[in-house]
Design a protein around this motif. Structure first.
Motif, PDB file in Angstrom:
ATOM      1  N   GLN A  37       0.831  -1.200   0.000  1.00  0.00           N
ATOM      2  CA  GLN A  37       0.000   0.000   0.000  1.00  0.00           C
ATOM      3  C   GLN A  37       0.869   1.256   0.000  1.00  0.00           C
ATOM      4  O   GLN A  37       0.502   2.295   0.537  1.00  0.00           O
ATOM      5  CB  GLN A  37      -0.950  -0.013   1.202  1.00  0.00           C
ATOM      6  CG  GLN A  37      -2.009  -1.101   1.078  1.00  0.00           C
ATOM      7  CD  GLN A  37      -2.932  -1.226   2.274  1.00  0.00           C
ATOM      8  OE1 GLN A  37      -3.667  -2.210   2.391  1.00  0.00           O
ATOM      9  NE2 GLN A  37      -2.928  -0.270   3.168  1.00  0.00           N
ATOM     10  N   GLU A  81      -8.770   2.410  -4.680  1.00  0.00           N
ATOM     11  CA  GLU A  81      -8.461   1.173  -3.960  1.00  0.00           C
ATOM     12  C   GLU A  81      -9.083   1.158  -2.568  1.00  0.00           C
ATOM     13  O   GLU A  81      -9.571   0.126  -2.111  1.00  0.00           O
ATOM     14  CB  GLU A  81      -6.942   1.013  -3.843  1.00  0.00           C
ATOM     15  CG  GLU A  81      -6.215   0.770  -5.158  1.00  0.00           C
ATOM     16  CD  GLU A  81      -6.379  -0.649  -5.653  1.00  0.00           C
ATOM     17  OE1 GLU A  81      -6.471  -1.564  -4.816  1.00  0.00           O
ATOM     18  OE2 GLU A  81      -6.431  -0.842  -6.885  1.00  0.00           O
ATOM     19  N   HIS A  95      -5.469   6.984  -7.442  1.00  0.00           N
ATOM     20  CA  HIS A  95      -5.360   5.525  -7.385  1.00  0.00           C
ATOM     21  C   HIS A  95      -5.722   5.015  -5.985  1.00  0.00           C
ATOM     22  O   HIS A  95      -6.452   4.020  -5.851  1.00  0.00           O
ATOM     23  CB  HIS A  95      -3.941   5.088  -7.745  1.00  0.00           C
ATOM     24  CG  HIS A  95      -3.751   3.597  -7.662  1.00  0.00           C
ATOM     25  ND1 HIS A  95      -4.181   2.741  -8.648  1.00  0.00           N
ATOM     26  CD2 HIS A  95      -3.200   2.818  -6.683  1.00  0.00           C
ATOM     27  CE1 HIS A  95      -3.899   1.493  -8.297  1.00  0.00           C
ATOM     28  NE2 HIS A  95      -3.304   1.524  -7.112  1.00  0.00           N
TER      29      HIS A  95
END
Length: 335
Positions: A62, A109, A105
């Motif tokens: 992450q 997510e 992004h």
């Protein structure tokens, strides 16, 4: 890493060209590689050190590294074996586009993510104290999701090359509202900032992904056009940005153009128990080397030799270190 790290994301800024430090990096490596791919204070590059720093608080898968295609030879070595994402820009357009595209992004997510933004050209004298500060910033950002938490460093002098944060009213212990920013002030202004409790802006920050996006759009609504850019990760977890996208946007500095207009929505926490430096100039690198009880790097003699003609022209060079017999030098690799 605490269980709460599941909603943490990290963004490491590693796409700069490092031109200000090329006078030093050329001596060390013989080429024009940017500083983040150089081992200035140890054998590890600054990017590798930042990778280790991020991994103490943020899951590797992450974390996004904002890099530039022209630096592939260097970043693919430092990021080998990682499960992190790489936002590959066609060229450098400043910090704001890289941050914004990464935030898009992350929002897709994990819409409730907390994001830490980490430059990779910093020195911290105590890494454990820095980790504690980041952990605290994540906790604060979780409690104040409509704010972004900045880390400010205690200044050691009236530095005119750094950005400064002017703290406002206290929110809690060691947490203040941001009153305003002073970017690279004059010496007179820097002395006043030092006297009245100003902090150096490390550009390390933590905030919810939605709040970070909101302050971007509030400051520069025209950036919303980038939301249509969909960077899909390939098998190497690279988020590639088309050249024409960057051809049509200006260079935008996140601190100057995004943070400054949103000062009222920012909080600042002072870094305690450590010294901080931005390694953007050769004099700062040498100053940090002088301050540590460690061997001097093998390339320092080469640097001093290269500087000697300049020293004869200028009676006093604050960036030079006289070679003394008491200095301990490490051996070059392979020696």
């Amino acid at each position: 890493m605490p269980a709460s790290a599941q909603n943490r994301w990290g963004l490491v800024l590693a796409g700069g060209d490092g031109t200000r430090l090329q006078c030093l990096t050329r001596v060390i490596y013989g080429d024009d590689r940017p500083k983040q791919f150089c081992g200035l204070l140890s054998q590890e590059t600054l990017l590798r050190q930042t990778r280790n720093r991020a991994a103490r608080s943020i899951p590797e898968n992450q974390t996004i590294y904002a890099v530039t295609e022209g630096h592939r030879l260097y970043f693919q070595e430092d990021l080998a074996g990682t499960s992190s994402y790489k936002l590959v820009q066609p060229f450098n357009r400043g910090t704001a586009p890289a941050i914004l595209l990464s935030l898009f992004h992350i929002a897709e997510e994990q819409p409730n993510a907390l994001v830490a933004i980490l430059p990779c050209d910093h020195y911290y004298s105590n890494e454990l104290s820095f980790t504690a500060a980041i952990e605290s910033a994540f906790e604060t950002a979780a409690q104040h999701r409509d704010c972004v938490v900045l880390l400010g460093a205690h200044p050691s002098g009236p530095e005119v090359e750094f950005g400064w944060i002017v703290p406002g009213p206290a929110v809690s212990e060691n947490l203040f509202q941001v009153q305003r920013f002073e970017e690279k002030p004059s010496l007179c202004v820097a002395e006043q900032l030092l006297t009245h409790g100003g902090l150096w802006n490390t550009f390390v920050m933590v905030g919810s992904v939605q709040t970070l996006l909101n302050i971007c759009f509030d400051a520069l609504p025209q950036l919303a056009v980038l939301e249509r850019v969909r960077a899909v990760a390939n098998e190497r977890r690279e988020l590639r940005i088309a050249t024409f996208v960057y051809d049509n946007i200006p260079t935008i500095d996140f601190s100057r153009h995004i943070l400054s207009p949103n000062a009222s929505r920012l909080l600042v926490s002072e870094l305690n128990g450590l010294d901080w430096h931005d390694l953007g100039q050769a004099e700062r690198v040498l100053s940090v080397l002088r301050s540590r009880d460690a061997e001097m790097p093998y390339w320092l003699r080469q640097w001093e030799t290269a500087r000697r003609p300049v020293q004869r022209l200028h009676h006093r060079d604050p960036g030079s270190i006289p070679l003394r017999s008491s200095l301990r030098f490490e051996q070059p690799p392979g020696a």
